[in-house]
Design a protein around this motif. Structure first.
Motif, PDB file in Angstrom:
ATOM      1  N   ALA A 119      38.146  34.550  40.481  1.00  0.00           N
ATOM      2  CA  ALA A 119      39.318  34.329  39.640  1.00  0.00           C
ATOM      3  C   ALA A 119      39.985  35.642  39.259  1.00  0.00           C
ATOM      4  N   ALA A 120      39.176  36.643  38.909  1.00  0.00           N
ATOM      5  CA  ALA A 120      39.735  37.956  38.577  1.00  0.00           C
ATOM      6  C   ALA A 120      40.435  38.561  39.786  1.00  0.00           C
ATOM      7  N   SER A 121      39.858  38.363  40.946  1.00  0.00           N
ATOM      8  CA  SER A 121      40.465  38.840  42.182  1.00  0.00           C
ATOM      9  C   SER A 121      41.826  38.187  42.402  1.00  0.00           C
ATOM     10  N   ALA A 122      41.928  36.899  42.078  1.00  0.00           N
ATOM     11  CA  ALA A 122      43.202  36.182  42.225  1.00  0.00           C
ATOM     12  C   ALA A 122      44.258  36.730  41.277  1.00  0.00           C
ATOM     13  N   GLY A 123      43.830  37.289  40.147  1.00  0.00           N
ATOM     14  CA  GLY A 123      44.782  37.892  39.219  1.00  0.00           C
ATOM     15  C   GLY A 123      45.449  39.124  39.803  1.00  0.00           C
ATOM     16  N   LEU A 124      44.780  39.773  40.754  1.00  0.00           N
ATOM     17  CA  LEU A 124      45.357  40.929  41.443  1.00  0.00           C
ATOM     18  C   LEU A 124      46.159  40.507  42.661  1.00  0.00           C
ATOM     19  N   ASN A 125      45.634  39.543  43.397  1.00  0.00           N
ATOM     20  CA  ASN A 125      46.311  39.027  44.583  1.00  0.00           C
ATOM     21  C   ASN A 125      45.890  37.571  44.762  1.00  0.00           C
ATOM     22  N   ALA A 126      46.852  36.669  44.689  1.00  0.00           N
ATOM     23  CA  ALA A 126      46.544  35.245  44.660  1.00  0.00           C
ATOM     24  C   ALA A 126      45.825  34.756  45.909  1.00  0.00           C
ATOM     25  N   TYR A 127      46.129  35.364  47.048  1.00  0.00           N
ATOM     26  CA  TYR A 127      45.694  34.774  48.312  1.00  0.00           C
ATOM     27  C   TYR A 127      44.410  35.370  48.880  1.00  0.00           C
ATOM     28  N   ILE A 128      44.045  36.562  48.459  1.00  0.00           N
ATOM     29  CA  ILE A 128      42.854  37.209  49.016  1.00  0.00           C
ATOM     30  C   ILE A 128      41.575  36.418  48.746  1.00  0.00           C
TER      31      ILE A 128
END
Length: 205
Positions: free
Chosen positions: A11-20
């Protein structure tokens, strides 16, 4: 605990880039044995879904590296990133990974909880990213945008992989994020005081 860390990292990763994180989940589920998506999330490994996510990721990576365009992109992503965070947390926390053998035991009764948790986590990281980017652009005359964006993309990839393969590393990312928040807030306060002092000096002159 590992389920929580997996979901939190994605979820935190999605905050930086939604699709990664979504693309990471799809690719690893489709082509490796590192993660086994539950029945409700197997669509992430569908070939068409993977292809669409790859195209959207390419567009996002280009748009986020252009000054001014990155700000418009952040406005649009205010809806997309939290949504992706909810999906990533829900899929990741309920999947069987190489480090989690019984993920269903944690979120067995309230399936909406991980999705809402992911939305909030991704939204928080997104808002921090959106607040920091104008400062970076202003202090570097726009030259810092592609550098910051590349660093964010790389961080998103690493955190997504760590969340699935070695969730305990997510703790290090969270600690680093908290430290960055404290630094960023203090830096903005200092800059505000400097501007106020400069205006006061101008009035005296």
């Amino acid at each position: 605990m590992l389920e929580v860390l997996t979901g939190t990292g994605l979820a935190a990763s999605a905050g930086l880039n939604a699709y990664i994180p979504l693309l990471t989940l799809g690719l690893l589920a489709r082509y490796t044995d590192l993660i086994d998506l539950p029945s409700g999330w197997t669509w992430l490994g569908n070939g068409w879904v993977v292809a669409i996510l790859a195209v959207l990721l390419a567009i996002e990576m280009v748009a986020d590296k252009v000054p001014v365009v990155d700000h418009v992109n952040d406005v649009v992503q205010t809806v997309v990133r939290p949504t992706a965070g909810g999906l990533a947390f829900g899929a990741g926390s309920s999947s069987e990974t190489v480090t989690v053998s019984d993920p269903g035991s944690f979120f067995s009764s309230h399936q909406w909880v991980p999705v809402v948790t992911g939305v909030l986590l991704a939204l928080g990281v997104h808002l921090l990213k959106s607040a920091a980017r104008p400062v970076i652009n202003a202090t570097t005359a726009g030259f810092g945008a592609p550098v910051a964006s590349t660093a964010e993309d790389a961080t998103s990839v690493l955190v997504s992989l760590a969340a699935i393969i070695l969730p305990v590393l997510v703790l290090a990312f969270l600690l680093g994020l908290v430290a960055f928040i404290f630094w960023f807030v203090r830096r903005r306060s200092e800059r505000r005081r400097e501007r106020q002092a400069a205006r006061a000096a101008g009035f005296r002159v």
